[in-house]
Enzyme design. Structure first.
Site, PDB file in Angstrom:
ATOM      1  N   GLU A 250      -1.175   1.910  -2.607  1.00  0.00           N
ATOM      2  CA  GLU A 250      -1.015   0.158  -1.954  1.00  0.00           C
ATOM      3  C   GLU A 250      -2.313  -0.217  -2.019  1.00  0.00           C
ATOM      4  O   GLU A 250      -2.289  -1.470  -2.758  1.00  0.00           O
ATOM      5  CB  GLU A 250      -0.613   0.317  -1.029  1.00  0.00           C
ATOM      6  CG  GLU A 250      -0.446  -1.042  -0.379  1.00  0.00           C
ATOM      7  CD  GLU A 250       0.069  -0.982   1.154  1.00  0.00           C
ATOM      8  OE1 GLU A 250       0.769  -0.931   1.279  1.00  0.00           O
ATOM      9  OE2 GLU A 250      -1.405  -0.299   1.902  1.00  0.00           O
ATOM     10  N   ASP A 456       6.121  -3.256   6.403  1.00  0.00           N
ATOM     11  CA  ASP A 456       6.659  -3.259   5.424  1.00  0.00           C
ATOM     12  C   ASP A 456       7.384  -5.098   4.543  1.00  0.00           C
ATOM     13  O   ASP A 456       6.815  -5.645   3.927  1.00  0.00           O
ATOM     14  CB  ASP A 456       7.488  -2.460   4.808  1.00  0.00           C
ATOM     15  CG  ASP A 456       6.276  -1.129   4.192  1.00  0.00           C
ATOM     16  OD1 ASP A 456       5.422  -1.068   4.346  1.00  0.00           O
ATOM     17  OD2 ASP A 456       7.242  -0.660   3.822  1.00  0.00           O
TER      18      ASP A 456
END
Length: 897
Positions: A250, A456
């Protein structure tokens, strides 16, 4: 610093520089619009108030000669102040944490919360907020602790109150354009739309501040970019997850995207070199995928990939190739991007099926990204991984696996369409909130309590808003942003927290810069005036510092790029002369098949000086593309939604990557066939629902029709909720099993039959309640052999049965572990290993989740008890997974709170 307290109304004039978050607040007397000026502005100081001089309340508040100390939630200090006039004021609080972490304090003026300030570390820093007063008069100013988690106390030395001037008029509501940036080439700068006095130079300076803090500086309380030597390909560097002390796909892919947007090729190449060299698997069933978590030394800590990492890697590489040109080897950016796309979409083709539980990264039926391409984790999605803006680019640029360019490009186009529809399905119709994890139907997936709006989920609104900004393909995205920002405005634009249930119940007392930044970027699709306080809040954020700066910092930086119009598409020809040449017209258009409601078209390909990106078919004189045949990449398509026994004329046009559109093809005419059935099917009956396990319910019904084309199955939680279609079943089907449900929950179902003519009535409603699993206390010894094991062996040792983990691929799963509301502060293992450096990890909700607790056993081969702390504390009833980085035997474990 301590000074005597001025009397109320005392005015002291000197520069008072704005230092941190200037945020908005809801309420009749407190409202904030407009942007903070681009340069530091001197305010008129009204008063300085020592915290220790204020009135105390709450159970634990204390003061000494230099400060107030807030120990427990609801501890507070207060004073009254006579505001001399209406207008805009700022309050600056000097505070610190008792530990080397982040402590907070909330600021109330009257009954309105005007700030939630945070202080990282034990050194005093000044944090500020601005607010508006509607009329002169006395109001209470209260400093209140609301974020205590037992890890620190909050110290406050003093606060300063300053007058900034009259409250500025509110800017008009934003107007999102009907044409996306891909076609128009125009990228909006929301900061300048909000406040025309903000200059391009001010925006550039702010971006440079973030770049210098995260990428070029060497201060370990600020930087995220860490040079790591060289190899045969050149310099190496990684983005560090400073909260967990590791490297994640990420962060690496976000770092590469930031670098290409900032035109920083050296840093981009160093990050890509590190990721390619240390994170991309070679010669295994995961070959081509990137491990999502690695150590700073370059060893994979978890072999599974995370979908968002691959998505950002691929798109950043495409942008790099188009912006800077391709090099050789790993720096042939476009070839590397295509390789990643091929692995994502064709891993099972490459492996010859599902091998070692490794799957494709996209579900080929739902056309959505999976959570993790491994085992059951490939059966649902994460809405924040859904990136239609990227998929549209891939549908124009992908080479395709083994020459199948048309099929792969069509898939990516369909994935963009599916993703847009998924956003609406996955968001709450009232609050606009979406879960961290969701089924492909959009229903929440509560694995590890991720069926709520948590970390998230912050990113999802950015995804749909950037998609609207680039493509303007789905007007519903404006509604989604307006609804979400309406919810947060109602919570208090300066008070909303970072986690909620989907219905809007707060699950945290913390505020996070990453969510503040994401809500600002969502304003790219906003159409209401309420958007501007979110944009201002982002403008006034500073680069976060301290241990937990990683996630917030990267989201802040990317939100600044998006919101300022500096996050751009770099397509083919970006570095050279603009492409103004349209493709040639498609040729030899024919209608190859018809049904009562469809027509299938075929044509010969167009040519272009760069490349044809897509084709769109039109019906008659319509200017909008025909359903089923809009922006397709193949040279055939099927138009849907036609009327039976009707005559239509069709044409097709081509489009290239620069947005140039060809002339129309020849026209082709066809007549649809008569309707297959003149009546809707009969209503099915006798629906029953039977709970077959704690997480599944079996349905059965009778088929009373002979002309249905299928059945639609709908579900609601409880008996008064919103009905959602969860599945369709083929004709003549009479059973269905609904899985991945929540234990101890009542669900209601109904079924109807459908065909081309319409739908039947619904069956009777049938309800069932999943069984309640028996919970086990986390604070009583748990035997390792009681777990559901993967890749382990057992043996008799240490006075009982022990479980031997081998390392990668082995794990223990323990369901229904009850941690209570306080949560577990630490864990102890009875363990033995002879391998140095082995870690035992406790993961919550998923075997690939970030470790909540990590224990480091001795390697002397003896049985011993080893403990370590857990952060964040596991709370509630959870399924936990025990993993190890190497061989280790476990007898038992127990948690402590």
């Amino acid at each position: 610093m301590n000074r005597a307290l001025p009397s109320a109304g005392t005015t002291e004039t000197r520069p008072l520089w704005r230092t941190a978050l200037a945020t908005a607040t809801a309420g009749a007397c407190l409202a904030l619009y407009g942007a903070a000026p681009q340069a530091a502005v001197a305010d008129t100081l009204q008063a300085t108030v020592q915290a220790e001089s204020m009135a105390k309340s709450g159970g634990c508040t204390s003061t000494d000669s230099t400060r107030a100390v807030y120990y427990c939630n609801n501890d507070s200090t207060s004073t009254s102040y006579a505001f001399p006039q209406a207008g805009r004021y700022s309050i600056t609080v000097a505070g610190a944490s008792s530990q080397n972490n982040t402590a907070g304090i909330s600021v109330y003026v009257g009954s309105a919360k005007v700030a939630a300030l945070t202080f990282t570390g034990t050194s005093y820093t000044r944090q500020s907020a601005v607010f508006d007063i509607a009329s002169a008069g006395s109001q209470e100013i209260r400093l209140k602790l609301e974020t205590d988690n037992g890890q620190n106390d909050t110290y406050v030395d003093y606060f300063e109150l300053a007058y900034q001037g009259p409250t500025p008029a509110a800017p008009p509501a934003p107007v999102p354009p009907d044409t996306g940036a891909y076609a128009s080439g125009t990228y909006r700068n929301l900061f300048k739309e909000m406040d025309p006095t903000i200059t391009d130079a001010a925006v550039t300076a702010k971006l440079t501040t973030y770049w210098n803090a995260f990428f070029t500086g060497t201060d370990d309380t600020k930087r995220l970019y860490y040079p790591a030597g060289t190899n045969g390909n050149g310099a190496l560097a990684y983005i560090k997850d400073t909260g967990n002390g590791d490297v994640r796909s990420e962060g690496m892919s976000y770092g590469m995207m930031i670098a290409v947007q900032m035109n920083k090729k050296a840093e981009f190449d160093a990050l890509w070199n590190w990721a390619k060299s240390n994170m991309q698997h070679q010669k295994t069933s995961r070959s081509g995928y990137f491990c999502w978590q690695a150590s700073e030394s370059g060893s994979c800590m978890d072999d599974n990939p995370a979908t968002d990492g691959e998505e950002y890697f691929a798109t950043a590489l495409f942008f790099a190739g188009n912006r800077w040109g391709n090099g050789t080897g790993i720096f042939n950016y476009t070839a590397e991007a295509n390789g990643i796309l091929n692995t994502m979409l064709h891993k099972q083709d490459i492996n010859g099926g599902v091998v070692d539980s490794v799957t494709n990264m996209f579900d080929t039926k739902a056309k959505l990204p999976v959570f993790v391409p491994y085992g059951n984790a490939a059966q649902f999605s994460d809405p924040s991984y859904v990136l239609p803006a990227f998929y549209e680019l891939w549908s124009r640029w992908a080479d395709g696996y083994q020459g199948n360019q048309a099929a792969d490009r069509q898939f990516w186009h369909d994935a963009a369409t599916a993703g847009r529809a998924f956003f609406t399905k996955a968001t709450n119709a009232t609050t606009g909130l979406n879960p961290d994890y969701a089924e492909f139907t959009g229903a929440p997936n509560n694995t590890g309590n991720h069926g709520d709006f948590r970390f998230d989920a912050w990113r999802t609104a950015v995804n749909w808003s950037v998609d609207y900004a680039w493509w303007a393909a789905d007007p519903a995205q404006k509604t989604l942003t307006d609804r979400l920002q309406g919810f947060f405005t109602a919570q208090g634009a300066n008070a909303y927290v970072n986690q909620y249930s989907l219905s809007g119940t707060s699950l945290s007392s913390d505020r996070s810069p990453g969510l503040i930044a994401s809500n600002a970027a969502a304003s790219l699709a906003a159409s209401k005036q309420q958007a501007w306080p979110f944009v201002q809040a982002l403008w006034n954020l500073q680069p976060p510092t301290g241990q937990y700066r990683y996630y917030d910092g990267l989201l802040n930086f990317m939100a600044l790029l998006h919101t300022s119009g500096n996050f751009r598409i770099y397509g083919p020809g970006t570095g050279g002369t603009a492409d103004t040449t349209a493709p040639t017209a498609p040729g030899a258009l024919t209608v190859t098949a018809t049904t009562a409601t469809t027509a299938t078209l075929s044509w010969t390909a167009s040519s272009d000086d760069t490349a044809v990106a897509s084709y769109t078919a039109y019906t008659g004189t319509a200017t909008n593309g025909a359903p089923g045949c809009t922006q397709v990449t193949a040279t055939s398509c099927t138009i849907t939604g036609l009327s039976p026994q009707s005559t239509y004329t069709f044409t097709v046009k081509a489009r290239d990557a620069a947005g140039n559109i060809s002339a129309a093809s020849n026209s082709a005419t066809a007549t649809t066939t008569p309707a297959g059935s003149s009546t809707a099917p009969a209503t099915p009956g006798n629906l029953t629902a039977t709970a077959s396990a704690a997480t599944s319910i079996a349905l059965a019904w009778s088929d009373n029709s002979t002309n249905e084309s299928g059945f639609e199955i709908e579900r609601t939680t409880g008996t008064g909720g919103t009905w959602t279609r969860i599945a369709t079943a083929a004709a003549n089907t009479t059973t269905y099993t609904d899985t991945a449900l929540t234990a101890g929950t009542t669900y209601a179902y109904r079924v109807r039959a459908v065909n081309d003519t319409g739908a039947s009535g619904y069956t009777n409603q049938a309800t069932a309640t999943t069984s309640t699993a028996t919970n086990r206390s986390a604070y009583q010894s748990i035997e390792a052999e009681a777990a559901t094991a993967t890749g382990v062996t057992t043996r008799s040792d240490d006075g009982g049965t022990v479980v031997q983990l081998t390392g990668t691929g082995s794990s223990l799963a323990l369901a229904n572990i009850d941690f209570g509301t306080t949560g577990a502060a630490s864990v102890s293992f009875r363990v033995s290993t002879t391998t140095p450096g082995v870690n035992l990890q406790v993961r919550v909700g998923s075997p690939t989740a970030s470790p909540a607790c990590t224990v480091y056993p001795d390697s002397n081969g003896t049985w011993h008890t080893k403990s370590n702390t857990c952060y964040p504390k596991p709370t509630g009833v959870q399924t936990i997974y025990i993993t190890a980085t190497g061989p280790a035997a476990i007898n038992s474990l127990v948690f402590k709170n």
